[in-house]
Design a protein around this motif. Structure first.
Motif, PDB file in Angstrom:
ATOM      1  N   ASP B 454      32.215 -21.591 -29.410  1.00 25.49           N
ATOM      2  CA  ASP B 454      32.013 -22.713 -30.330  1.00 25.49           C
ATOM      3  C   ASP B 454      33.294 -23.057 -31.094  1.00 25.49           C
ATOM      4  O   ASP B 454      33.511 -24.206 -31.467  1.00 25.49           O
ATOM      5  CB  ASP B 454      30.877 -22.406 -31.314  1.00 25.49           C
ATOM      6  CG  ASP B 454      31.060 -21.081 -32.020  1.00 25.49           C
ATOM      7  OD1 ASP B 454      30.590 -20.065 -31.479  1.00 25.49           O
ATOM      8  OD2 ASP B 454      31.685 -21.052 -33.094  1.00 25.49           O
ATOM      9  N   ASN B 480      27.486 -20.056 -28.418  1.00 20.98           N
ATOM     10  CA  ASN B 480      27.654 -20.389 -29.830  1.00 20.98           C
ATOM     11  C   ASN B 480      27.169 -19.242 -30.707  1.00 20.98           C
ATOM     12  O   ASN B 480      25.975 -19.013 -30.827  1.00 20.98           O
ATOM     13  CB  ASN B 480      26.884 -21.685 -30.118  1.00 20.98           C
ATOM     14  CG  ASN B 480      27.079 -22.161 -31.541  1.00 20.98           C
ATOM     15  OD1 ASN B 480      27.625 -21.435 -32.384  1.00 20.98           O
ATOM     16  ND2 ASN B 480      26.635 -23.368 -31.822  1.00 20.98           N
ATOM     17  N   GLN B 482      28.718 -18.957 -33.824  1.00 21.13           N
ATOM     18  CA  GLN B 482      29.199 -19.443 -35.123  1.00 21.13           C
ATOM     19  C   GLN B 482      30.434 -18.718 -35.642  1.00 21.13           C
ATOM     20  O   GLN B 482      30.888 -18.985 -36.738  1.00 21.13           O
ATOM     21  CB  GLN B 482      28.095 -19.350 -36.190  1.00 21.13           C
ATOM     22  CG  GLN B 482      26.873 -20.106 -35.775  1.00 21.13           C
ATOM     23  CD  GLN B 482      26.263 -20.890 -36.917  1.00 21.13           C
ATOM     24  OE1 GLN B 482      26.886 -21.123 -37.942  1.00 21.13           O
ATOM     25  NE2 GLN B 482      25.041 -21.309 -36.731  1.00 21.13           N
ATOM     26  N   PRO B 508      29.300 -28.429 -36.017  1.00 22.26           N
ATOM     27  CA  PRO B 508      28.701 -29.721 -35.660  1.00 22.26           C
ATOM     28  C   PRO B 508      27.407 -29.517 -34.879  1.00 22.26           C
ATOM     29  O   PRO B 508      27.206 -28.454 -34.291  1.00 22.26           O
ATOM     30  CB  PRO B 508      29.764 -30.379 -34.785  1.00 22.26           C
ATOM     31  CG  PRO B 508      30.537 -29.255 -34.213  1.00 22.26           C
ATOM     32  CD  PRO B 508      30.514 -28.156 -35.241  1.00 22.26           C
ATOM     33  N   ASP B 509      26.580 -30.510 -34.892  1.00 21.12           N
ATOM     34  CA  ASP B 509      25.383 -30.507 -34.049  1.00 21.12           C
ATOM     35  C   ASP B 509      25.854 -30.909 -32.645  1.00 21.12           C
ATOM     36  O   ASP B 509      26.131 -32.082 -32.386  1.00 21.12           O
ATOM     37  CB  ASP B 509      24.381 -31.511 -34.614  1.00 21.12           C
ATOM     38  CG  ASP B 509      23.101 -31.568 -33.779  1.00 21.12           C
ATOM     39  OD1 ASP B 509      23.176 -31.293 -32.561  1.00 21.12           O
ATOM     40  OD2 ASP B 509      22.049 -31.887 -34.353  1.00 21.12           O
ATOM     41  N   LYS B 512      23.962 -33.732 -30.798  1.00 20.23           N
ATOM     42  CA  LYS B 512      24.264 -35.084 -31.288  1.00 20.23           C
ATOM     43  C   LYS B 512      25.685 -35.480 -30.928  1.00 20.23           C
ATOM     44  O   LYS B 512      25.978 -36.644 -30.637  1.00 20.23           O
ATOM     45  CB  LYS B 512      24.094 -35.140 -32.808  1.00 20.23           C
ATOM     46  CG  LYS B 512      22.659 -35.282 -33.254  1.00 20.23           C
ATOM     47  CD  LYS B 512      22.642 -35.565 -34.750  1.00 20.23           C
ATOM     48  CE  LYS B 512      21.225 -35.568 -35.291  1.00 20.23           C
ATOM     49  NZ  LYS B 512      21.205 -35.246 -36.727  1.00 20.23           N
ATOM     50  N   GLN B 523      20.247 -27.833 -26.125  1.00 22.57           N
ATOM     51  CA  GLN B 523      20.360 -26.662 -26.982  1.00 22.57           C
ATOM     52  C   GLN B 523      19.299 -25.655 -26.596  1.00 22.57           C
ATOM     53  O   GLN B 523      18.167 -26.026 -26.281  1.00 22.57           O
ATOM     54  CB  GLN B 523      20.183 -27.064 -28.454  1.00 22.57           C
ATOM     55  CG  GLN B 523      20.544 -25.939 -29.414  1.00 22.57           C
ATOM     56  CD  GLN B 523      20.379 -26.354 -30.861  1.00 22.57           C
ATOM     57  OE1 GLN B 523      19.284 -26.690 -31.285  1.00 22.57           O
ATOM     58  NE2 GLN B 523      21.468 -26.341 -31.611  1.00 22.57           N
ATOM     59  N   ASP B 547      24.600 -26.140 -25.781  1.00 17.06           N
ATOM     60  CA  ASP B 547      24.736 -25.315 -26.988  1.00 17.06           C
ATOM     61  C   ASP B 547      23.832 -24.099 -26.852  1.00 17.06           C
ATOM     62  O   ASP B 547      22.655 -24.154 -27.163  1.00 17.06           O
ATOM     63  CB  ASP B 547      24.351 -26.161 -28.211  1.00 17.06           C
ATOM     64  CG  ASP B 547      24.529 -25.399 -29.516  1.00 17.06           C
ATOM     65  OD1 ASP B 547      25.131 -24.300 -29.498  1.00 17.06           O
ATOM     66  OD2 ASP B 547      24.066 -25.914 -30.552  1.00 17.06           O
ATOM     67  N   ARG B 549      22.757 -20.851 -28.183  1.00 19.59           N
ATOM     68  CA  ARG B 549      22.830 -20.034 -29.402  1.00 19.59           C
ATOM     69  C   ARG B 549      22.661 -18.568 -29.032  1.00 19.59           C
ATOM     70  O   ARG B 549      21.628 -18.174 -28.490  1.00 19.59           O
ATOM     71  CB  ARG B 549      21.731 -20.454 -30.384  1.00 19.59           C
ATOM     72  CG  ARG B 549      21.890 -21.875 -30.896  1.00 19.59           C
ATOM     73  CD  ARG B 549      23.237 -22.014 -31.582  1.00 19.59           C
ATOM     74  NE  ARG B 549      23.426 -23.355 -32.114  1.00 19.59           N
ATOM     75  CZ  ARG B 549      23.250 -23.670 -33.409  1.00 19.59           C
ATOM     76  NH1 ARG B 549      22.868 -22.775 -34.275  1.00 19.59           N
ATOM     77  NH2 ARG B 549      23.459 -24.906 -33.804  1.00 19.59           N
TER      78      ARG B 549
END
Lengths: 180, 591
Positions: B454, B480, B482, B508-509, B512, B523, B547, B549
């Motif tokens: 990310d 991701n 973070q 960021p998202d 989107k 996601q 994305d 997570r």
């Protein structure tokens, strides 16, 4: 400070340093000297002395003489790193050939009167230095020889009124009939 | 009008540049226009043989050209303007120099009469790029331009490949001169890389290999750079000798990950078996690798009992970090061929059964083990799932730099060369996305995936816009967590868990963001949804930001704490707090 410091391993190397004289034959083109010098500064190598001039104008060849110090592994690296540069024709380690002559030229300005002046002239004679400029209170001597001889001459001139020195750096050439 | 106006070789400098690209078989270039290259862009506009891909930042052009080069084996070409255009190329040029990627960069320069005047968008491009190119040129006379361009391609692609830059002032682009097609005399006579290996050295090498009890082959990116023949010969050598083989990060794919002699990658995050094999071997054959610090660990404890054979086309790689016993300078394809020939004629396959048994014991330690979870996606699991979903497909993988890169190297199995594009030497975060753009341009119908982190991906995110513009369906698979994961890992292990600025509080998202660029965002949070989401990503024929997570505090193991030896690896099952503290006790390495 009770914050634990970030202690790091440092590998110490104790290989003895050697001094080598390298002759480098290069294409005389813009930027070639910058490449060579940049290599030394970028990779942290030492330059003790550097002499460069075009030696064959027809072929646009220049000869660079570099005196450098480093461990044997570093010296080997320096030679390979120089040799792989695009405009470099040849790199010869004059020190390894053990058949090279090294010379340097220095101009030495000495200021003084009376006994000092006489002594300076006497020593210059012993070192086969020539007087190339003179005033009633100064001389400029021209001396040629290996680095050690020039250092010795300069040391002797210091108490006799040494003003300044200009040195060419080392030029080297191999003995015998062969070229580099 | 003079007769010269009918001479087809009379043309402007700008036209020569396009003509030279065509003569060198270039079909795609990556670039960004600006004042000092407008004449070249005008020529590009008026032809259709060279396709120009407009990037969003010059760094993107450089990495895209690198991806293009590494996935095809042909040189990548970038075109940038003077000043900031050129300085933005410094990172990709350095990256390509470290990883030996053939790259030709053409930069515009202010007109010759303004050089040195601090003109608008002027910088000393050749001065700035001298240490980050294999060679560079400033062309002051249009009649030198053809020769320089041809030499640039030759230098970039021969010997140890690398980046070159040709700086062309704007007045030289406008001036008319004589073009000539590529010819041998375009190249400096002083440039003659050695290709053929020394026969005596090759015999010495074969004698060592034939007498080995505990051999290992350690291959690197040089095998891939040398071309398909080197890969074939490497595989044959492994087959003929029965020796175990490991590879550097750059060399993955030269020997297939499914091959029975494969030990996995070696080095800091390599497998236990690969590193122990390196440490305990008696004969090491290093092919096209350079004993980088990430490979050797502590140099005075590196493979202490072995005789080392080193094949490299660059003499300066020999004895740089590790003293070797039998250096062989030349092209590794050539030399592998000679070694094989002599080996097959004069040697027998040595009996190394006992060595393989020892290796099996090391393998049994299962150094890539990780604990799966039903609640949270483990990054290793995500890459394994991606690998399973893409296995057998025509897939190219790029990466950014950090934990995800190491996990990709550990868990994604590469069967062929040129399928794995990663920034190895320089470690450039932000490499992977633009590299994927370049790969996809070269292979429009293939599946191109950037395994990303990310943090890295945000460094060159703007190239999503390039991908959308040229309908390049690249997949950005973001693990991701973070964090800047590798930075956080080192802070945890080496700096008392003081997580100084390694957490991205404002993420960021990505869904989107993908949509804002005109791409597709996906996601996924739950392990149970992962496979379905990956299938969806693959089936979408548009650029995707995926994305994923993942567990935020997972560490990348196994690991040789830097400054330690190969046999001092920290394995995942041992990596509790106490063992970790012990492994790093007594000091921490500088690099």
């Amino acid at each position: 400070m009770n914050q634990p410091a970030s202690a790091y391993f440092i590998e110490e190397r104790h290989d003895p340093n050697e001094t080598h004289t390298l002759s480098v034959l290069v294409q005389n083109e813009p930027g070639v000297l910058a490449r060579v010098i940049g290599l030394f500064s970028g990779r942290g190598y030492n330059i003790e002395s550097l002499t460069v001039s075009e030696t064959e104008s027809q072929k646009h060849l220049s000869r660079i003489t570099i005196v450098t110090t480093g461990t044997p592994m570093v010296i080997e690296q320096i030679k390979h790193q120089l040799d792989r540069m695009i405009p470099v024709y040849r790199v010869v380690d004059m020190t390894l050939t053990k058949r090279s002559i090294e010379r340097e030229l220095a101009m030495v300005k000495v200021r003084g009167q009376g006994e000092h002046r006489v002594e300076a002239l006497r020593l210059a004679d012993a070192f086969r230095a020539r007087v190339i400029d003179a005033t009633t209170e100064s001389f400029v001597f021209e001396i040629t020889g290996n680095t050690e001889k020039i250092n010795q001459f300069i040391d002797l001139m210091r108490p006799l009124g040494l003003v300044e020195v200009s040195r060419t750096g080392v030029a080297a050439i191999g003995r015998g009939p062969e070229g580099m | 009008m003079s007769d010269k106006s009918h001479d087809p070789n009379q043309m402007t400098g700008a036209a020569m540049i396009v003509r030279a690209l065509i003569d060198h078989g270039v079909t795609d270039i990556f670039g960004y226009p600006g004042g000092a290259v407008l004449p070249i862009y005008d020529e590009i506009f008026q032809q259709s043989e060279v396709q120009h891909i407009l990037v969003r930042h010059e760094q993107g052009a450089g990495h895209a050209a690198e991806g293009y080069a590494r996935s095809t084996g042909r040189p990548g070409v970038a075109l940038v303007t003077s000043g900031p255009g050129a300085t933005n190329m410094v990172t990709p040029l350095t990256d390509a120099l470290m990883d030996s990627i053939p790259l030709v960069c053409i930069s515009g320069q202010v007109p010759t009469h303004l050089i040195g005047n601090d003109a608008f968008q002027e910088c000393d491009t050749v001065g700035i790029t001298r240490p980050c190119t294999k060679h560079n040129w400033l062309v002051r006379d249009v009649n030198d331009l053809a020769k320089v361009l041809h030499e640039a391609f030759y230098v970039a692609t021969t010997g140890r490949p690398g980046p070159v830059l040709v700086d062309v002032p704007k007045d030289v682009q406008f001036a008319t001169g004589t073009y000539h097609p590529p010819r041998k005399s375009d190249v400096h006579r002083s440039y003659a890389p050695r290709v053929k290996g020394d026969a005596t050295q090759i015999r010495k090498a074969v004698a060592l290999l034939a007498g080995a009890k505990r051999p290992v082959i350690y291959s690197g990116g040089g095998v891939i750079n040398s071309g398909p023949e080197a890969t074939r010969l490497l595989r044959e050598l492994v087959e003929v000798t029965g020796f175990p083989i490991t590879s550097t990060l750059m060399g993955l794919g030269a020997y297939p990950a499914s091959g029975k002699s494969w030990l996995g990658m070696l080095g800091m995050h390599g497998t236990y078996e690969a590193n122990m094999t390196m440490h305990d071997c008696d004969v090491m054959l290093c092919v096209g690798a350079r004993f980088d610090d990430r490979i050797t660990g502590r140099v005075d404890a590196f493979s202490p009992g072995s005789k080392k054979i080193h094949i490299d086309i660059d003499p300066s790689s020999i004895n740089k970090n590790i003293r070797v016993d039998v250096p062989i300078i030349g092209d590794c394809g050539n030399i592998l061929g000679d070694i094989l020939q002599v080996f097959k004629a004069e040697a027998k396959k040595p009996d190394i059964k006992a060595w393989w048994q020892q290796i099996a014991q090391w393998r049994a330690r299962n150094s890539l083990y990780y604990r799966k979870s039903n609640d949270v996606i483990l990054p290793q699991h995500a890459i394994q799932s991606l690998f399973e979903a893409t296995r057998g497909r025509d897939t190219y993988i790029t990466t950014e730099v950090g934990q995800h890169q190491m996990w990709a190297a550990q868990f994604y199995g590469f069967e062929e060369p040129h399928r794995w594009m990663t920034s190895g030497g320089l470690g450039t975060m932000g490499y992977g996305l633009p590299a994927a753009v370049g790969v996809q341009v070269a292979h429009p119908d293939s599946l191109v995936i950037d395994i990303a982190g990310d943090a890295s991906v945000q460094m060159t995110m703007q190239e999503m816009s390039t991908a959308v513009q040229y309908e390049l369906p690249i997949k950005i698979f973001i693990l991701n967590n973070q964090y800047m994961g590798m930075v956080r890992q080192w802070q945890q292990l080496l700096h008392g868990n003081r997580l100084s600025h390694s957490y991205s509080e404002a993420m960021p998202d990505f869904v989107k963001l993908a949509e804002a660029y005109g791409g597709v965002g996906i996601q996924v949070h739950k392990p149970g949804d992962l496979d379905g989401a990956i299938q969806e990503m693959i089936s979408v024929k548009r650029p995707v930001l995926f994305d994923c997570r993942v567990a935020s505090l997972e560490n990348c193991f196994p690991m040789i704490p830097s400054g330690k030896a190969h046999n001092e690896m920290l394995l995942p099952e041992q990596a509790n707090d106490e063992a970790t503290a012990k492994a790093f006790a007594g000091g921490k390495a500088l690099v």
